[in-house]
Write an enzyme that holds these catalytic residues in place. Sequence first.
Site, short mmCIF file in Angstrom:
data_model
loop_
_atom_site.label_atom_id
_atom_site.label_comp_id
_atom_site.label_asym_id
_atom_site.label_seq_id
_atom_site.Cartn_x
_atom_site.Cartn_y
_atom_site.Cartn_z
N ASP A 1 -5.28 52.86 43.50
CA ASP A 1 -4.64 54.26 43.62
C ASP A 1 -5.00 55.50 42.52
O ASP A 1 -5.41 56.79 42.78
CB ASP A 1 -3.71 53.63 42.46
CG ASP A 1 -4.27 52.88 41.17
OD1 ASP A 1 -4.53 52.24 41.15
OD2 ASP A 1 -3.17 52.42 40.54
N ASP B 1 0.48 39.14 51.23
CA ASP B 1 -0.40 38.29 51.02
C ASP B 1 -0.47 36.78 51.19
O ASP B 1 -1.81 36.89 50.66
CB ASP B 1 -1.72 39.55 50.06
CG ASP B 1 -1.85 40.37 50.52
OD1 ASP B 1 -1.76 40.67 51.94
OD2 ASP B 1 -2.73 41.26 50.34
O1 LIG Z 1 -4.57 41.13 47.64
C1 LIG Z 1 -3.68 41.67 46.56
C2 LIG Z 1 -3.74 41.74 45.21
C3 LIG Z 1 -2.29 42.62 44.73
N1 LIG Z 1 -1.42 42.80 45.70
C4 LIG Z 1 -0.50 43.78 44.91
O2 LIG Z 1 -0.50 44.66 44.04
C5 LIG Z 1 0.28 44.93 43.35
C6 LIG Z 1 0.25 44.98 42.15
O3 LIG Z 1 -0.73 44.52 41.29
P1 LIG Z 1 -0.30 43.60 39.61
O4 LIG Z 1 -0.90 41.94 39.70
O5 LIG Z 1 1.36 43.36 39.29
O6 LIG Z 1 -1.40 44.80 39.02
P2 LIG Z 1 -0.62 45.81 38.14
O7 LIG Z 1 -1.26 45.03 36.92
O8 LIG Z 1 0.48 45.48 37.25
O9 LIG Z 1 -0.73 47.23 38.25
C7 LIG Z 1 -0.92 48.17 38.20
O10 LIG Z 1 -2.97 48.37 38.64
C8 LIG Z 1 -3.30 48.58 40.08
C9 LIG Z 1 -4.96 49.03 40.24
O11 LIG Z 1 -5.01 48.16 39.50
C10 LIG Z 1 -2.20 49.15 41.37
O12 LIG Z 1 -2.51 49.39 42.18
C11 LIG Z 1 -0.36 49.57 40.68
O13 LIG Z 1 0.22 49.70 41.04
C12 LIG Z 1 -0.73 48.95 39.46
O14 LIG Z 1 1.42 48.57 39.51
C13 LIG Z 1 1.65 44.08 43.42
O15 LIG Z 1 1.94 43.98 43.87
C14 LIG Z 1 0.51 42.48 44.19
O16 LIG Z 1 1.36 42.08 44.84
C15 LIG Z 1 -1.43 42.83 47.31
O17 LIG Z 1 -1.04 43.02 47.12
N2 LIG Z 1 -2.18 42.52 47.51
#
Ligand SMILES: O=c1ccn([C@@H]2O[C@H](COP(=O)(O)OP(=O)(O)O[C@H]3O[C@H](CO)[C@@H](O)[C@H](O)[C@H]3O)[C@@H](O)[C@H]2O)c(=O)[nH]1
Length: 912
Positions: free
Chosen positions: A464, A157
């Site tokens: 999710d 992204d």
């Molecule tokens: O516009 C975006 C924003 C995020 N991501 C991806 O989404 C994932 C999760 O993002 P992260 O910042 O790591 O969020 P976390 O707080 O760790 O995520 C938790 O919470 C999210 C929902 O809020 C879920 O989607 C995740 O699976 C869960 O691990 C990462 O691989 C990002 O690269 C994208 O691909 N596009």
Amino acid sequence: MAGGRGDEEGDGNRQLPARHAPLHAGRVQQPRAAINRLLMLVHSAALLSLLYYRATHLLLHRSKWPAAAALAWALMLAAELLGSFLWAISQAFRWRPYARDAFPERLPGDGHLPPIDVFLCTADPVTEPAVGVMNTMVAAMCLDYPVEKLSVYLSDDGGSPLTLFAAREAYRFAAAWLPFCKKHKLPVRPRRHTSLHGVVGLLAMITSSSRAALLYEDFKRRVTTAAMEGSPPARRGGDDGYPAEVVVLQDQELNTRLPRLVYVSREKKKTIPHHFKAGALNMLLRVSSLISNAPYILALDCDMYPNNTMSARQAMCFHLDPRVSPLLAFVQFPQQFHSIPKNDIYCAELREPFRILWCGCDGLRGPFLSGTGFYIKREALYGATPGSTIKEELQSKELFQCKQYFGQSNEFVSSLLSGLQSSIPNQNPPSRILQEATLLASCAYENDTRWVQIGFLYGTVAEDFYTGYHLHGRGWRSAYVYPPVPAFLGTAPTRVHETLIQNKRWASGLLGLAFSRFCPLTYGMLSKNSVLQCLCYASLAFKPLESLVILCYTTIPPLCLLKGIPLFPQATDRWFLVFASVYASSLCHLLWENISNGGSLRTWWNECRFSHGLPSRNRKANRVFLKLVGAVDVNFDVTSKLTDEEQIQNCEKGMYDFRGSGYMLLPLAIVTLINLTALLGGMTRIIRQSSYNEMFGQFSLSFYVTLITYPVIEAMSIRKDEGRFPTSITLWSAFLTMMLLLLYEEFERGVTTAAMEGSPPARRGGDDGPRGSSGPPWSRGEHKITTPGLRLTGKEEDDPTSFQSWCPQCAGTYVLPTLFINLSLIKSFIVDKVYGMSTFLNMQRVSSLISNAPYMCWIVICTQTTQCHLDPRVSPFLAFVQFPQHFHNIPKNDIYCAEHREPFRVSSMTGF
Ligand SMILES: O=c1ccn([C@@H]2O[C@H](COP(=O)(O)OP(=O)(O)O[C@H]3O[C@H](CO)[C@@H](O)[C@H](O)[C@H]3O)[C@@H](O)[C@H]2O)c(=O)[nH]1
Ligand SMILES: [Mn+2]
């Protein structure tokens, strides 16, 4: 759990499992379930008693209390009601905790296994460094699964040429690494809290001189050098966006067989919403349908690398079991983290969700979808009804109807109609397919389609949770596997700031559901979901409201402690036991859950600290308010995956890292300072008034809060390192706390005076009293006279002759005495001093014009009166009957002799 591979790679003719050998087993966790149910009973009895005490005391004694006290009690009652509601719905999680085992060695031979597509998302090349993302990608390619049945899709992204470059390098490295993995029968679990992770962690454990290790070092050097030199650049295109790009990497030129790798960067335009991670996953769903179209999908966050290569086979134990498979949408693995310090001060382990809550749902309809680490059925995402296939459902429809749902791509719709792949084509997809895939990755593809209902849901940053809720509501189920060797490991936040960002996002996503028309308590109950499962969803959705309860509990009792207003029963009162037992039982329950899950006293204390005050809750509370008034549009702020050795060391020392959070820390700091002030101020007051008994509860509570927030006090005062509180925030919070306390003081005085004088308070006019103060006040229409049910404002009604006209109901029938309350008096500094006397004179004058009764009873604070004036023996000489002044708020140790015992008991003119 049983693990290990059954056969050697390449054996396509494994024996089918013995007819009755189950692929998995499950059981209700006992004695946990029984203990939970018993505790539920005890705790609810205690909670009900507590609420009974609070409500009855408030209702019965409200009128005798100062208004500030009544308000505080009412707020406490509201907080306790909300807390009890949240507790009650959360019990659904504890009703039937479940545990499962999978037996992958009983699976049929590789030839019978279905293909799997791995979806990997990355969004930002800066906060998610390319080397880390590639570690995850390579580890996904190394899953213990037939290579020809595995395809890995990387959604970028960030649209970063650097990521594409790193992907190519990583693919080449994987060619050396994959055989190495197989040879050494990896997986090996990397050491805990090592900053190396993924393949690096594995390598470090085996050898540092092997060829694979050297290749890895080479790969890493090339990528980091490229990142430092900015060539290829980290970002593509101008500010307005960039076009879609699909690149397929396949192993033709390499001599090792590798899973196919597809790099996709979807089109971005500034003006078109891209729906964050859900948008990325849906795009991959479409693109992959043209290339591999596997029936199962593994979704991974870029930092969640497969640590146990068996997870795919473990998941297939459920998906291939004909008894559960028709209704099974996904198999969820817990989120576990490699970067958790021993002293897990941020509770990054997420013990409660993944050890308790998810197991709880698993005994009902299955765990929630958790963003990463799940194997999901493609059919379920396409919107098929449980038990049927999308092919069957679409066959009865016209092509244009299919396109209304799924968009205009013929290739995509025919992939739906032709059913899913049981094997993946070996060759590179033709360029026609790649062109179509690029179209499917464009911004406009979803316009005028039903993609809002298909795949991962939009309109939220907790895609999710919503998607899982939607699936369960349609009758799908899920299964939860918690293997002893973690299946996936991610990067946990090591700073307060990261935790705040994550919590903010989750809270806003969850609350969005709670306060929408899809609320699990209403809409959910009407869906195909079970009642208990809906309660689980509701519990998580409403959970952010917990912060309101905590906010009340951490601010009202200390403020009242400062003012000497008791909120809890006296320590020697038996009701105190009820309160004590509610708190003790919840703390003990938490302790037991911790210890029985391999935790310790320390993890318990960290959780108490984290969930009762530090550091996310206050931030959540802010969000709750903002969300409720619709003031914020929350973005998916990506959490940083950078780890810093200093941060990890700080964790080990139990020191929170407050860097980068700025003003977000204010609520936390203010609560801390209020409690500290209350503790010190309250102590002085308690000693002065010897009110140990009344104030014991509140004092203990403030003591507990201060203990919990001690790291904040430390970070504001003693600490000198980078992670301490910024000085400006410390000063601001001190200033704001002071202002708040002053305001509270004013408020408290205001409401108390209002209650004494009648309400609303007589605060009209400036400091000099009402304007035009000539002549008696009642002739200027500046005072109001109220009778029950009737409200008058001076002017002609003042004329005693018109009395009958403004009280027609009373005319001729003086059954009830009429109550006159003077609401507005001359308010000036001079009169203020003799306020009581002026009230009296005023009343005397007003009443002389209206009722002109021969006797007056002057009641200052409501007490009873009687009529002795009618006794003919004393009446002729009796001017007034005097009652003693009694006081309700006299401490046992009446050091100020406020009881006025001497005047009223001894020397009063009794003969008079
Ligand atoms: O516009 C975006 C924003 C995020 N991501 C991806 O989404 C994932 C999760 O993002 P992260 O910042 O790591 O969020 P976390 O707080 O760790 O995520 C938790 O919470 C999210 C929902 O809020 C879920 O989607 C995740 O699976 C869960 O691990 C990462 O691989 C990002 O690269 C994208 O691909 N596009
Ligand atoms: Mn993450």
